[in-house]
Design a protein around this motif. Structure first.
Motif, PDB file in Angstrom:
ATOM      1  N   GLY A   1       0.663  -1.034  -0.134  1.00  0.00           N
ATOM      2  CA  GLY A   1      -0.102  -0.074   0.134  1.00  0.00           C
ATOM      3  C   GLY A   1       0.945   1.367   0.058  1.00  0.00           C
ATOM      4  O   GLY A   1       0.617   2.284  -0.563  1.00  0.00           O
ATOM      5  N   LEU A   2       1.800   1.166   0.839  1.00  0.00           N
ATOM      6  CA  LEU A   2       2.751   2.282   0.922  1.00  0.00           C
ATOM      7  C   LEU A   2       3.417   2.770  -0.378  1.00  0.00           C
ATOM      8  O   LEU A   2       3.575   3.905  -0.839  1.00  0.00           O
ATOM      9  CB  LEU A   2       3.732   2.252   1.972  1.00  0.00           C
ATOM     10  CG  LEU A   2       3.316   2.130   3.536  1.00  0.00           C
ATOM     11  CD1 LEU A   2       4.354   1.931   4.606  1.00  0.00           C
ATOM     12  CD2 LEU A   2       2.524   3.440   3.798  1.00  0.00           C
ATOM     13  N   ALA A   3       3.949   1.619  -1.206  1.00  0.00           N
ATOM     14  CA  ALA A   3       4.450   1.718  -2.289  1.00  0.00           C
ATOM     15  C   ALA A   3       3.607   2.622  -3.435  1.00  0.00           C
ATOM     16  O   ALA A   3       4.021   2.972  -4.396  1.00  0.00           O
ATOM     17  CB  ALA A   3       4.902   0.604  -2.988  1.00  0.00           C
ATOM     18  N   LYS A   4       2.265   2.344  -3.134  1.00  0.00           N
ATOM     19  CA  LYS A   4       1.205   2.943  -4.313  1.00  0.00           C
ATOM     20  C   LYS A   4       0.530   4.319  -3.421  1.00  0.00           C
ATOM     21  O   LYS A   4      -0.471   4.428  -3.709  1.00  0.00           O
ATOM     22  CB  LYS A   4       0.246   1.844  -4.688  1.00  0.00           C
ATOM     23  CG  LYS A   4       0.836   0.953  -5.178  1.00  0.00           C
ATOM     24  CD  LYS A   4      -0.176  -0.081  -5.637  1.00  0.00           C
ATOM     25  CE  LYS A   4       0.526  -1.197  -6.558  1.00  0.00           C
ATOM     26  NZ  LYS A   4      -0.571  -2.372  -6.957  1.00  0.00           N
ATOM     27  N   HIS A   5       1.125   4.805  -2.408  1.00  0.00           N
ATOM     28  CA  HIS A   5       0.616   5.942  -1.646  1.00  0.00           C
ATOM     29  C   HIS A   5      -0.184   7.074  -2.535  1.00  0.00           C
ATOM     30  O   HIS A   5       0.497   7.461  -3.434  1.00  0.00           O
ATOM     31  CB  HIS A   5       1.531   6.391  -0.505  1.00  0.00           C
ATOM     32  CG  HIS A   5       0.719   6.965   0.826  1.00  0.00           C
ATOM     33  ND1 HIS A   5       0.212   8.221   0.747  1.00  0.00           N
ATOM     34  CD2 HIS A   5       0.370   6.401   1.755  1.00  0.00           C
ATOM     35  CE1 HIS A   5      -0.310   8.485   1.821  1.00  0.00           C
ATOM     36  NE2 HIS A   5      -0.361   7.331   2.645  1.00  0.00           N
ATOM     37  N   LYS A   6      -1.309   7.358  -2.018  1.00  0.00           N
ATOM     38  CA  LYS A   6      -1.897   8.596  -2.700  1.00  0.00           C
ATOM     39  C   LYS A   6      -1.226   9.937  -2.215  1.00  0.00           C
ATOM     40  O   LYS A   6      -0.627   9.985  -1.446  1.00  0.00           O
ATOM     41  CB  LYS A   6      -3.498   8.594  -2.433  1.00  0.00           C
ATOM     42  CG  LYS A   6      -4.229   7.267  -2.637  1.00  0.00           C
ATOM     43  CD  LYS A   6      -4.512   7.000  -4.084  1.00  0.00           C
ATOM     44  CE  LYS A   6      -5.494   5.720  -4.169  1.00  0.00           C
ATOM     45  NZ  LYS A   6      -5.715   5.774  -5.540  1.00  0.00           N
ATOM     46  N   LYS A   7      -1.460  10.989  -3.481  1.00  0.00           N
ATOM     47  CA  LYS A   7      -1.026  12.060  -2.996  1.00  0.00           C
ATOM     48  C   LYS A   7      -1.763  12.889  -1.962  1.00  0.00           C
ATOM     49  O   LYS A   7      -2.885  12.541  -1.528  1.00  0.00           O
ATOM     50  CB  LYS A   7      -1.236  12.973  -4.403  1.00  0.00           C
ATOM     51  CG  LYS A   7      -0.180  12.437  -5.642  1.00  0.00           C
ATOM     52  CD  LYS A   7      -0.557  13.262  -6.729  1.00  0.00           C
ATOM     53  CE  LYS A   7       0.166  12.811  -7.879  1.00  0.00           C
ATOM     54  NZ  LYS A   7      -0.135  13.485  -9.293  1.00  0.00           N
ATOM     55  N   PRO A   8      -0.953  13.793  -1.425  1.00  0.00           N
ATOM     56  CA  PRO A   8      -1.954  14.187  -0.148  1.00  0.00           C
ATOM     57  C   PRO A   8      -3.122  14.764  -0.407  1.00  0.00           C
ATOM     58  O   PRO A   8      -4.192  14.754   0.238  1.00  0.00           O
ATOM     59  CB  PRO A   8      -0.843  15.496   0.420  1.00  0.00           C
ATOM     60  CG  PRO A   8       0.364  14.908  -0.066  1.00  0.00           C
ATOM     61  CD  PRO A   8       0.157  14.024  -1.566  1.00  0.00           C
ATOM     62  N   GLU A   9      -3.336  15.620  -1.674  1.00  0.00           N
ATOM     63  CA  GLU A   9      -4.535  16.299  -1.919  1.00  0.00           C
ATOM     64  C   GLU A   9      -5.497  14.964  -2.224  1.00  0.00           C
ATOM     65  O   GLU A   9      -6.835  15.050  -1.818  1.00  0.00           O
ATOM     66  CB  GLU A   9      -4.333  16.840  -3.206  1.00  0.00           C
ATOM     67  CG  GLU A   9      -3.779  16.413  -4.293  1.00  0.00           C
ATOM     68  CD  GLU A   9      -2.221  16.583  -4.407  1.00  0.00           C
ATOM     69  OE1 GLU A   9      -1.943  16.675  -5.707  1.00  0.00           O
ATOM     70  OE2 GLU A   9      -1.754  16.475  -3.491  1.00  0.00           O
ATOM     71  N   GLU A  10      -5.311  13.740  -2.604  1.00  0.00           N
ATOM     72  CA  GLU A  10      -6.062  12.566  -2.958  1.00  0.00           C
ATOM     73  C   GLU A  10      -6.628  12.071  -1.356  1.00  0.00           C
ATOM     74  O   GLU A  10      -7.755  11.802  -1.570  1.00  0.00           O
ATOM     75  CB  GLU A  10      -5.358  11.640  -3.678  1.00  0.00           C
ATOM     76  CG  GLU A  10      -5.092  12.220  -5.149  1.00  0.00           C
ATOM     77  CD  GLU A  10      -4.570  10.922  -5.874  1.00  0.00           C
ATOM     78  OE1 GLU A  10      -5.125  10.395  -6.941  1.00  0.00           O
ATOM     79  OE2 GLU A  10      -3.263  10.566  -5.573  1.00  0.00           O
TER      80      GLU A  10
END
Length: 399
Positions: free
Chosen positions: A246-255
């Motif tokens: 999950g961390l490797a595909k972490h969303k951008k802060p705004e997402e």
């Protein structure tokens, strides 16, 4: 006789003044066994190190104590009561201590080299453990003994309250991740003990590095875990592998912010507005609190310093304004957090399901297993699991 008494009093006052004054080194230098630059040296001081004077200056030398409690001699010219930008730093090219501002630590430091390093309250293997450190953690070091078997103060502080000690051999230059991978791959597949030791180092260093390093780290470590065939270790490792994915595909802060923008608690069927409600509705739903307390709030992040404590939740309450702000909720059949219309955290959510579904939105750390964060604008949700089930959700505000 009077002259003798006067001398003793003068000496006492002089020592007392030295004890009260703080002294620092305005240059790199070494700790010597005697008052001579040609004498054997015990270790390295870095610019800015604090020392304690144990004697008056004699022939341009002080006897001093380092922060690891070692005693020796240093040149008087390097001792100052304050540091400033005009200091002409004489650098010792053999000094292993790293200066600050290297993207890891702001002042003098080295790095942890071994997994699960125990930092102790005193330079003694039986002393109280103050902290468990991981490979790649930076630690404050102002004095470094030459002997690998001697103790190092890794707090940068003389105070017993803050001092932490470990052996010199356990800290050094930051390990290289790819080198550790190669070291692991060279090991005999049947050397399970050594493979586990190196595997643990790789995993801990990966957590202290870019998230992309977690997958190759756990790929190696999982090989050893399967060899050991320990059910709990297998389950924990598989959980951590899911977190790493999950961390490797972490969303951008705004997402992430968009995902939780309309979040609200549902408490015994009562919907909050975000995590606010009236004091009247709080007491109507949960009754009078079991406990009230004033909590110091120097940063002013809470609604009020008055807190209500219930078995189900905790809240900051302004009795004058008839307002309540939820700060912590125990998740059970009555309470849940609705992150958005398509995402709800209730007591049916397992830790594994949470990670698989929301892994790209959460923050996680090897230092706090089973605890996760979800970023908000000026705060974060802290989600805690126990025995695989969701336990509490706390709103942590930034100062």
């Amino acid at each position: 006789m009077k002259k003798y008494h006067f001398f003793i009093a003068f000496l006492f006052c002089s020592v007392l003044m030295h004890a009260q004054e703080r002294y620092f080194l305005n240059s790199d230098t070494r700790l010597y066994t005697s008052a001579s630059a040609s004498a054997e040296f015990l270790g390295y001081f870095k610019y800015g190190a604090e020392i304690q004077l144990l004697s008056e200056s004699k022939n341009g030398w002080y006897k001093v104590k380092a922060d690891n409690l070692s005693e020796g001699y240093i040149p008087e010219k390097f001792v100052a009561t304050r540091l400033n930008s005009a200091d002409i730093k004489v650098r010792d090219n053999e000094n292993p201590i790293i200066e600050g501002s290297d993207n890891y630590y702001g002042s003098n430091h080295l790095f942890v080299l071994v997994a699960g390093l125990k930092a102790r309250a005193q330079p003694d293997k039986t002393s109280k453990i103050k902290e468990i450190l991981n490979v790649g953690d930076p630690v404050a070091v102002n004095y470094l003994p030459k002997n690998q078997e001697e103790w190092v103060n890794i707090s940068g502080n003389f105070s017993d309250e803050y001092a932490k000690f470990t052996l010199r051999k356990f800290i050094g230059k930051r390990p290289d991740f790819n080198t550790l991978l190669k070291d692991f791959d060279k090991l005999d597949v049947n050397n399970i003990t050594e493979r586990k030791t190196v595997g643990e180092r790789i995993v801990e260093l990966a957590w202290n590095s870019d998230a992309a390093t977690l997958a190759p780290a756990y790929q190696r470590y999982y090989e050893v875990v399967k060899q050991l065939n320990d059910p709990k270790l297998l389950a924990d490792t598989e959980l951590n592998m899911a977190i790493a994915k999950g961390l490797a595909k972490h969303k951008k802060p705004e997402e992430v912010l968009a995902f939780v923008k309309k979040s609200e608690f549902v408490l015994k069927g009562l919907k909050t507005k975000a995590w606010y409600l009236t004091q009247k509705d709080l007491e109507k739903t949960f009754g009078k609190p079991l406990k009230k307390a004033n909590v110091s709030d120097e940063c002013g992040v809470y609604l009020s310093e008055t807190f209500y404590y219930y078995p189900d939740l905790e809240a900051s309450v302004s009795e004058q304004k008839n307002q309540a702000e939820i700060t912590k909720v125990f998740i059970n059949e009555n309470n849940k957090l609705v992150l958005n219309p398509n995402a709800t955290l209730d007591n049916s959510v397992t830790e594994k399901a949470f990670i698989e579904k929301y892994g790209s939105y959460i923050g996680a750390s090897i230092k706090a297993p089973h605890n996760y964060s979800i970023q908000l604008e000026d705060s974060e949700f802290k989600v805690e699991f126990k025995d695989g089930k969701i336990f509490t959700i706390e709103i942590f505000f930034y100062c």
